[in-house]
Design a protein around this motif. Structure first.
Motif, PDB file in Angstrom:
ATOM      1  N   CYS A 111       0.831  -1.199   0.000  1.00  0.00           N
ATOM      2  CA  CYS A 111       0.000   0.000   0.000  1.00  0.00           C
ATOM      3  C   CYS A 111       0.874   1.261   0.000  1.00  0.00           C
ATOM      4  O   CYS A 111       1.298   1.736   1.055  1.00  0.00           O
ATOM      5  CB  CYS A 111      -0.928   0.014   1.213  1.00  0.00           C
ATOM      6  N   THR A 123      -3.324   6.815  -3.007  1.00  0.00           N
ATOM      7  CA  THR A 123      -2.952   5.436  -2.716  1.00  0.00           C
ATOM      8  C   THR A 123      -3.429   4.474  -3.801  1.00  0.00           C
ATOM      9  O   THR A 123      -4.201   4.840  -4.699  1.00  0.00           O
ATOM     10  CB  THR A 123      -3.532   5.000  -1.345  1.00  0.00           C
ATOM     11  N   SER A 124      -2.982   3.266  -3.706  1.00  0.00           N
ATOM     12  CA  SER A 124      -3.433   2.144  -4.516  1.00  0.00           C
ATOM     13  C   SER A 124      -3.023   0.895  -3.756  1.00  0.00           C
ATOM     14  O   SER A 124      -2.217   0.977  -2.823  1.00  0.00           O
ATOM     15  CB  SER A 124      -2.787   2.181  -5.903  1.00  0.00           C
ATOM     16  N   LEU A 125      -3.576  -0.233  -4.112  1.00  0.00           N
ATOM     17  CA  LEU A 125      -3.215  -1.481  -3.446  1.00  0.00           C
ATOM     18  C   LEU A 125      -2.693  -2.485  -4.462  1.00  0.00           C
ATOM     19  O   LEU A 125      -3.218  -2.585  -5.580  1.00  0.00           O
ATOM     20  CB  LEU A 125      -4.418  -2.080  -2.715  1.00  0.00           C
ATOM     21  N   LEU A 165      -9.223   4.316   4.168  1.00  0.00           N
ATOM     22  CA  LEU A 165      -8.192   3.390   3.710  1.00  0.00           C
ATOM     23  C   LEU A 165      -7.970   2.274   4.723  1.00  0.00           C
ATOM     24  O   LEU A 165      -7.852   1.097   4.356  1.00  0.00           O
ATOM     25  CB  LEU A 165      -6.882   4.143   3.458  1.00  0.00           C
ATOM     26  N   ILE A 169      -8.214  -1.801   4.239  1.00  0.00           N
ATOM     27  CA  ILE A 169      -7.111  -2.697   4.575  1.00  0.00           C
ATOM     28  C   ILE A 169      -7.579  -3.779   5.552  1.00  0.00           C
ATOM     29  O   ILE A 169      -7.287  -4.977   5.390  1.00  0.00           O
ATOM     30  CB  ILE A 169      -5.932  -1.902   5.180  1.00  0.00           C
ATOM     31  N   VAL A 176       0.084  -6.198   5.541  1.00  0.00           N
ATOM     32  CA  VAL A 176       0.189  -5.083   4.610  1.00  0.00           C
ATOM     33  C   VAL A 176       1.449  -4.282   4.918  1.00  0.00           C
ATOM     34  O   VAL A 176       1.806  -4.089   6.078  1.00  0.00           O
ATOM     35  CB  VAL A 176      -1.065  -4.171   4.685  1.00  0.00           C
ATOM     36  N   PHE A 178       3.122  -0.572   4.232  1.00  0.00           N
ATOM     37  CA  PHE A 178       2.888   0.784   3.775  1.00  0.00           C
ATOM     38  C   PHE A 178       4.220   1.404   3.363  1.00  0.00           C
ATOM     39  O   PHE A 178       5.250   1.195   4.024  1.00  0.00           O
ATOM     40  CB  PHE A 178       2.258   1.631   4.888  1.00  0.00           C
ATOM     41  N   CYS A 197       0.543  -4.559  10.333  1.00  0.00           N
ATOM     42  CA  CYS A 197       1.129  -3.693   9.301  1.00  0.00           C
ATOM     43  C   CYS A 197       2.642  -3.657   9.447  1.00  0.00           C
ATOM     44  O   CYS A 197       3.196  -3.826  10.541  1.00  0.00           O
ATOM     45  CB  CYS A 197       0.539  -2.290   9.346  1.00  0.00           C
TER      46      CYS A 197
END
Length: 249
Positions: A111, A123-125, A165, A169, A176, A178, A197
């Motif tokens: 992310c 953002t994008s995933l 966001l 998530i 994830v 970041f 995270c």
């Protein structure tokens, strides 16, 4: 093929020079100087250091966003000018893709977050392909211009409130990582509110022109490039325009 890549989508100004996928040199400045003042100086310095001139460049890569409105316009105008003046092609690539590529081997969701002000981020995933087989690892961006060998996009480019966001998530229920300059502002908040995270070393949170150039060089080698009316994408309207619209309501 010799490629010059430029990213000025944030307060970072970064330029990379690449030859046939190999990085020849990169200059990254993370300060508050105007991109319009320093960008051409960085390009000239990098070329001179490698005993090259602008005539040696076969193609150009530039960030198309999202990011700073002014920075994106400066970067795009600079590369368009060099491209049209030399008759060499250029291609625009998202800085979010470049950030994600830096941690493509992460076993989970990737992310990238770039500060978009007002408690929001660009953002994008993505899902990184950490389990590439030995044979698939031999593939490179020459034959996989959509980066699917390295990344699978799960969410298109977006401007999201941080809490929105985080809810997205959490719904994934996966690890994830970041990455991006948004961590300067939101890292502690993410630690408190987003379980499971992870974060990369700090130096990876800057967009690197070399990552942008690796993607863009592949596109150029495969005959994919932008035309003259290409423009940045912002995802959000400029703040002045939003304030004007608010006053007119």
């Amino acid at each position: 093929m010799i490629t010059l890549a430029v990213d000025s989508s944030s307060k970072v100004a970064t330029v990379a020079l690449m030859k046939d996928g190999k990085l020849l040199g990169e200059i990254t400045l993370n300060d508050k100087k105007e991109h319009s003042v320093i960008l051409m100086t960085i390009i000239e310095t990098l070329l001179n250091t490698n005993n090259m001139s602008i005539n040696d460049i076969d193609g150009y890569v530039v960030s198309k966003g999202p990011g700073s409105f002014t920075g994106l316009r400066i970067g795009m105008a600079t590369i368009k000018g060099l491209s049209f003046g030399s008759g060499k092609p250029y291609v625009s690539v998202s800085s979010l893709d470049a950030l994600a590529l830096s941690v493509a081997n992460f076993d989970g969701i990737i992310c990238p977050i770039m500060d978009a002000l007002r408690n929001s981020v660009y953002t994008s995933l993505y899902r990184g392909h950490s389990n590439l087989t030995s044979s698939s690892k031999t593939k490179d961006l020459d034959t996989n211009t959509d980066l699917q060998v390295y990344l699978e996009k799960l969410l298109d480019y977006s401007a999201l409130d941080m809490d929105e966001l985080i809810e997205i998530i959490k719904s994934k229920n996966e690890k994830v990582i970041f990455i991006g300059d948004g961590l300067d502002k939101y890292k502690d908040y993410l630690i408190e509110n987003c379980p499971n995270c992870f974060f990369p070393p700090n130096h990876l949170n800057l967009v690197r022109a070399s990552s942008l150039g690796e993607i863009g060089s592949s596109l150029l080698r495969n005959g994919i490039f932008d035309n003259s009316d290409s423009s940045p994408f912002y995802l959000k309207k400029p703040q002045a325009e939003r304030e004007y619209e608010q006053r007119m309501k």
